[in-house]
Write a protein that holds these residues in place. Structure first.
Motif, mmCIF file in Angstrom:
data_model
loop_
_atom_site.group_PDB
_atom_site.id
_atom_site.type_symbol
_atom_site.label_atom_id
_atom_site.label_comp_id
_atom_site.label_asym_id
_atom_site.label_seq_id
_atom_site.Cartn_x
_atom_site.Cartn_y
_atom_site.Cartn_z
ATOM 1 N N TRP A 61 1.003 -1.118 0.389
ATOM 2 C CA TRP A 61 -0.052 0.565 -0.460
ATOM 3 C C TRP A 61 0.648 1.259 -0.151
ATOM 4 O O TRP A 61 0.555 2.197 0.002
ATOM 5 C CB TRP A 61 -0.573 -0.217 1.434
ATOM 6 C CG TRP A 61 -2.087 -0.964 1.222
ATOM 7 C CD1 TRP A 61 -1.759 -1.675 -0.036
ATOM 8 C CD2 TRP A 61 -2.501 -1.293 2.281
ATOM 9 N NE1 TRP A 61 -3.359 -2.927 0.282
ATOM 10 C CE2 TRP A 61 -3.876 -2.783 2.009
ATOM 11 C CE3 TRP A 61 -2.757 -1.046 3.541
ATOM 12 C CZ2 TRP A 61 -4.614 -3.664 2.380
ATOM 13 C CZ3 TRP A 61 -3.349 -1.704 4.353
ATOM 14 C CH2 TRP A 61 -4.886 -3.005 4.393
ATOM 15 N N PHE A 62 1.936 1.158 0.593
ATOM 16 C CA PHE A 62 2.545 2.684 0.831
ATOM 17 C C PHE A 62 3.984 2.143 -0.384
ATOM 18 O O PHE A 62 4.519 3.352 -0.629
ATOM 19 C CB PHE A 62 3.298 2.983 2.650
ATOM 20 C CG PHE A 62 2.454 3.331 3.396
ATOM 21 C CD1 PHE A 62 0.911 3.676 2.815
ATOM 22 C CD2 PHE A 62 2.366 3.367 4.198
ATOM 23 C CE1 PHE A 62 -0.147 4.330 3.331
ATOM 24 C CE2 PHE A 62 1.426 3.916 4.831
ATOM 25 C CZ PHE A 62 0.422 4.544 4.591
ATOM 26 N N GLY A 63 4.099 0.849 -0.789
ATOM 27 C CA GLY A 63 5.499 1.071 -1.580
ATOM 28 C C GLY A 63 6.622 0.170 -1.323
ATOM 29 O O GLY A 63 5.706 -0.303 0.814
ATOM 30 N N THR A 64 7.280 0.158 -1.332
ATOM 31 C CA THR A 64 8.817 -1.111 -0.588
ATOM 32 C C THR A 64 9.130 -0.045 -0.439
ATOM 33 O O THR A 64 10.065 1.334 -1.452
ATOM 34 C CB THR A 64 9.164 -2.100 -1.305
ATOM 35 O OG1 THR A 64 9.030 -1.586 -2.634
ATOM 36 C CG2 THR A 64 7.485 -2.885 -1.644
ATOM 37 N N ASP A 65 10.574 -0.697 -0.010
ATOM 38 C CA ASP A 65 11.455 -0.029 0.455
ATOM 39 C C ASP A 65 13.061 -0.530 -0.943
ATOM 40 O O ASP A 65 12.720 -1.264 -1.514
ATOM 41 C CB ASP A 65 12.159 0.776 2.192
ATOM 42 C CG ASP A 65 12.937 -0.653 2.440
ATOM 43 O OD1 ASP A 65 12.480 -1.776 1.585
ATOM 44 O OD2 ASP A 65 12.782 -1.124 3.784
ATOM 45 N N SER A 66 14.274 0.124 -0.112
ATOM 46 C CA SER A 66 14.926 0.105 -1.438
ATOM 47 C C SER A 66 15.926 -1.632 -0.746
ATOM 48 O O SER A 66 16.191 -1.916 -1.735
ATOM 49 C CB SER A 66 16.991 0.636 -0.902
ATOM 50 O OG SER A 66 17.094 0.150 -0.091
ATOM 51 N N LEU A 67 15.273 -2.127 -0.362
ATOM 52 C CA LEU A 67 15.709 -3.681 0.093
ATOM 53 C C LEU A 67 14.256 -3.885 0.250
ATOM 54 O O LEU A 67 13.626 -5.980 0.275
ATOM 55 C CB LEU A 67 15.585 -4.004 1.137
ATOM 56 C CG LEU A 67 17.133 -3.699 2.367
ATOM 57 C CD1 LEU A 67 17.695 -3.178 3.681
ATOM 58 C CD2 LEU A 67 18.132 -3.659 0.807
#
Length: 281
Positions: A61-67
């Motif tokens: 829902w908020f996307g994902t981080d760099s990992l």
């Protein structure tokens, strides 16, 4: 106590902005507590089938981080830690500050002067220096972040309580207790401290956002919450680093942090007007 409760309720009713702030703060707290239950992702789980720094979607829902970790869950779990740091750090600062200030204000004389000079010395030391010193002595643990911030943030409360105690000491009910032979410790515990409740509650409400901001600052510098745990400050630091690839990684934690700090400050202003009218501006 009932009179104070009615004063708080009246202050909130008369200030719709403060009431909205209280509702928003309650909603953020409940979302941080229960929100992660509605998704299957853990805060430290990596989506190996997804895209690193993916934008918000039905799956994330908020996307994902760099990992490749889900930002929705990490933002809410980080909110738990940030809010807990605010509450526990404020509680520690109140326990130390109220006790220290009440004793200094009631005893007076050389003891008061010596205790307040110690406060002045601590004021002169840089905040980051004290935090780093505590971490070198006791290690970098989440519990230490709670205690360190609270143990450093009690100085203002000590000064406030000391001044209020000196004023209360001159009141008739305290003089009557002294004449009756009541021990100084009992006078402080049963006559002084209960009458400081209004000031303490007001200052506590205004201290929580200050403590949360301190933790966010430390985490931004890498001195606060350590991986795999996270907080709003740590997420903002990660988001600022990956802002070009994943702007959502900065936007959502910053929105939650900003909304919480604003709500706490507005609520603190309303409580100040209700419980401590002398400070109304």
């Amino acid at each position: 106590m009932n009179r104070r409760a009615h004063s708080v309720a009246d202050a909130l009713r008369q200030r719709p902005v403060a009431l909205a702030a209280a509702v928003a703060l309650l909603a953020i707290t409940l979302l941080c507590i229960a929100g992660p239950w509605f998704v299957d992702w853990r805060f430290d789980a990596i989506d190996f089938d997804g895209t690193w720094s993916a934008p918000p979607s039905a799956m994330h829902w908020f996307g994902t981080d760099s990992l490749g970790r889900d930002l929705y869950v990490r933002t809410l779990v980080g909110g738990r830690i940030s809010l807990a740091v605010g509450l526990v750090g404020t509680l520690v600062s109140l326990l130390i500050g109220v006790a220290y200030g009440a004793v200094a204000g009631y005893v007076g004389g050389r003891v008061d002067a010596l205790m307040m000079r110690a406060v002045d010395v601590l004021y002169a030391l840089p905040f980051l220096f004290l935090v780093i010193l505590l971490m070198l002595l006791f290690g970098r643990h989440l519990l230490l972040v709670f205690v360190a911030i609270g143990a450093i943030n009690w100085l203002d409360m000590a000064r406030i309580v000391r001044g209020e105690t000196r004023a209360l000491k001159a009141r008739d009910f305290v003089s009557a207790a002294i004449v009756s032979g009541v021990s100084p410790s009992r006078i402080v515990a049963h006559h002084i401290v209960p009458n400081l409740l209004g000031v303490v509650v007001v200052y506590a409400t205004l201290t929580v956002p200050q403590v949360i901001l301190m933790e966010a600052f430390l985490s931004f510098l890498g001195l606060g919450v350590q991986a795999p745990a996270t907080s709003w400050g740590a997420l903002v630091a990660d988001g600022a680093r990956d802002m070009e690839l994943a702007p959502a990684a900065l936007i959502f934690p910053a929105l939650f942090l900003g909304a919480s700090l604003l709500s706490l400050n507005l609520l603190g202003d309303a409580l100040r007007d209700a419980l401590d009218p002398r400070q109304h501006r």
